[in-house]
Design a protein around this motif. Structure first.
Motif, PDB file in Angstrom:
ATOM      1  N   GLY A  23       7.258  -5.850  12.218  1.00 15.14           N
ATOM      2  CA  GLY A  23       7.768  -6.432  10.989  1.00 15.14           C
ATOM      3  C   GLY A  23       7.322  -5.627   9.782  1.00 15.14           C
ATOM      4  O   GLY A  23       6.167  -5.206   9.702  1.00 15.14           O
ATOM      5  N   ALA A  24       8.248  -5.424   8.850  1.00 15.99           N
ATOM      6  CA  ALA A  24       7.954  -4.674   7.615  1.00 15.99           C
ATOM      7  C   ALA A  24       8.357  -5.533   6.424  1.00 15.99           C
ATOM      8  O   ALA A  24       9.397  -5.309   5.793  1.00 15.99           O
ATOM      9  CB  ALA A  24       8.683  -3.337   7.616  1.00 15.99           C
ATOM     10  N   PRO A  25       7.546  -6.543   6.067  1.00 16.52           N
ATOM     11  CA  PRO A  25       7.921  -7.518   5.034  1.00 16.52           C
ATOM     12  C   PRO A  25       7.667  -7.005   3.623  1.00 16.52           C
ATOM     13  O   PRO A  25       6.699  -7.387   2.961  1.00 16.52           O
ATOM     14  CB  PRO A  25       7.017  -8.713   5.368  1.00 16.52           C
ATOM     15  N   THR A  84       1.827   3.242   4.808  1.00 15.92           N
ATOM     16  CA  THR A  84       1.375   2.273   5.813  1.00 15.92           C
ATOM     17  C   THR A  84       2.354   2.192   6.976  1.00 15.92           C
ATOM     18  O   THR A  84       1.952   2.075   8.136  1.00 15.92           O
ATOM     19  CB  THR A  84       1.187   0.889   5.177  1.00 15.92           C
ATOM     20  N   ILE A  85       3.643   2.254   6.672  1.00 11.82           N
ATOM     21  CA  ILE A  85       4.646   2.274   7.745  1.00 11.82           C
ATOM     22  C   ILE A  85       4.448   3.491   8.630  1.00 11.82           C
ATOM     23  O   ILE A  85       4.463   3.391   9.870  1.00 11.82           O
ATOM     24  CB  ILE A  85       6.067   2.248   7.150  1.00 11.82           C
ATOM     25  N   SER A 106      14.169   0.218   1.722  1.00 13.39           N
ATOM     26  CA  SER A 106      13.217   1.306   1.483  1.00 13.39           C
ATOM     27  C   SER A 106      12.266   1.508   2.656  1.00 13.39           C
ATOM     28  O   SER A 106      11.554   2.517   2.710  1.00 13.39           O
ATOM     29  CB  SER A 106      12.412   1.044   0.204  1.00 13.39           C
ATOM     30  N   ILE A 107      12.245   0.582   3.622  1.00 10.79           N
ATOM     31  CA  ILE A 107      11.392   0.773   4.794  1.00 10.79           C
ATOM     32  C   ILE A 107      11.911   1.880   5.704  1.00 10.79           C
ATOM     33  O   ILE A 107      11.160   2.448   6.496  1.00 10.79           O
ATOM     34  CB  ILE A 107      11.241  -0.525   5.618  1.00 10.79           C
ATOM     35  N   THR A 108      13.200   2.214   5.600  1.00 16.68           N
ATOM     36  CA  THR A 108      13.825   3.083   6.600  1.00 16.68           C
ATOM     37  C   THR A 108      13.405   4.559   6.526  1.00 16.68           C
ATOM     38  O   THR A 108      13.123   5.168   7.569  1.00 16.68           O
ATOM     39  CB  THR A 108      15.354   2.962   6.527  1.00 16.68           C
ATOM     40  N   PRO A 109      13.361   5.201   5.345  1.00 19.17           N
ATOM     41  CA  PRO A 109      13.015   6.633   5.328  1.00 19.17           C
ATOM     42  C   PRO A 109      11.697   6.986   6.011  1.00 19.17           C
ATOM     43  O   PRO A 109      11.660   7.958   6.786  1.00 19.17           O
ATOM     44  CB  PRO A 109      13.014   6.966   3.829  1.00 19.17           C
TER      45      PRO A 109
END
Length: 308
Positions: A23-25, A84-85, A106-109
């Motif tokens: 999860g990337a909240p 962090t991702i 914005s989590i994707t790149p």
């Protein structure tokens, strides 16, 4: 780093998993309706609605090793969230397919950057460093297919280059990405249309899907991507609000849920990663999160069936 909660049927340990869910909240750069940070847990709750057996693929989730690492603690700074991702990949075995639940786009790149890096590292190990060619146009490059109502090609938005409105621009600039195509586009700034034309960015509008059909559009997109391995990113505003109203930036006249399932099933056998993002559960009665959980399960089932 992780706050634990589980996707249904995710009962494997990470080291033995075929698929790892994270999860990337994060929604700190949201430009219209906030709340995508609640998406990961809403999708997990919705996942308990479904039976373990998937008849379309003749496969049972009890026979698939799925692990859920829980949610990353991403804070409120997009730069911190990005790093962090990337750091979170240390907990994902290289043999496993990563599946991220957002959170905004914005989590994707950073996910794509890590997946591409792993792909290149794997091929170096297979063929030997002395024979490996590291150019983006060789077989080490990955392709990226993005489903999105928006171009996301801005150089910056809202005072930051790490905005969700810049996601595809960063993907295109990522080392190791050798092919790209977007499906579902129907909104963008004039400068983004000009940028796409001048740089030859392949995209297919939802109008084109309506006129030609998803089969022909996806066939063209796969040719444009031109890569053996594909990363799939699903921004849920690509889907028409009639099917997915709970998103941050809803755009009418979008893809149908049937269109997206078709893409997922066709891409999954070649996929090396997936994210679903921009699900904001406060804006509907649970149908968008339910569709998100269902599409993740369809992806896992299609990929697992192809690999058996």
């Amino acid at each position: 780093m992780f706050n634990l909660s589980n996707f249904a049927d995710a009962n494997a340990e990470p080291e033995e998993a075929e698929f790892v869910i994270v999860g990337a909240p994060f929604d700190a750069t949201t430009s219209f309706r906030p709340g995508a940070r609640e998406g990961p847990d809403a999708v997990r709750r919705a996942s308990y609605n479904f039976e373990t057996y998937v008849r379309r693929h003749r496969i049972d989730f009890r026979d698939i090793k799925v692990s859920d690492l829980g949610n990353l603690d991403l804070g409120a700074d997009p730069a911190y969230a990005r790093e962090t991702i990337r750091d979170g990949f240390a907990f994902i075995p290289e043999r496993a397919i990563p599946i991220f639940i957002g959170g905004e786009h914005s989590i994707t790149p950073p996910i794509v950057a890590e997946v591409a890096q792993r792909r290149r590292g794997k091929l170096r190990a297979e063929v030997g460093a002395d024979r490996y060619v590291g150019s983006d146009d060789d077989r080490s490059g990955i392709g990226v297919i993005v489903l999105d109502a928006h171009f996301d090609l801005r150089e910056e938005y809202g005072g930051t280059r790490l905005s969700h409105a810049c996601a595809s621009r960063h993907i295109l600039e990522t080392e190791g990405v050798a092919g790209y195509a977007s499906i579902g586009v129907r909104s963008g700034d004039l400068k983004e249309y000009i940028y796409a034309e001048e740089h030859g960015v392949p995209y297919h509008s939802s109008d084109e899907v309506q006129e030609r059909g998803i089969e022909l559009v996806l066939k063209d997109a796969l040719k444009e991507v031109g890569c053996e391995k594909i990363y799939l990113s699903i921004d849920f505003d690509a889907i028409d609000p009639a099917y997915a109203p709970g998103v941050g930036n809803p755009e009418p006249f979008g893809l149908s849920s049937w269109d997206v399932r078709y893409i997922v099933e066709r891409v999954a056998p070649r996929a090396i990663g997936l994210d679903v993002n921009e699900i904001a559960p406060a804006f509907d009665g649970g149908q968008t999160a339910t569709l998100g959980a269902k599409l993740i399960r369809e992806f896992i089932a299609a990929k697992a069936a192809a690999d058996r």
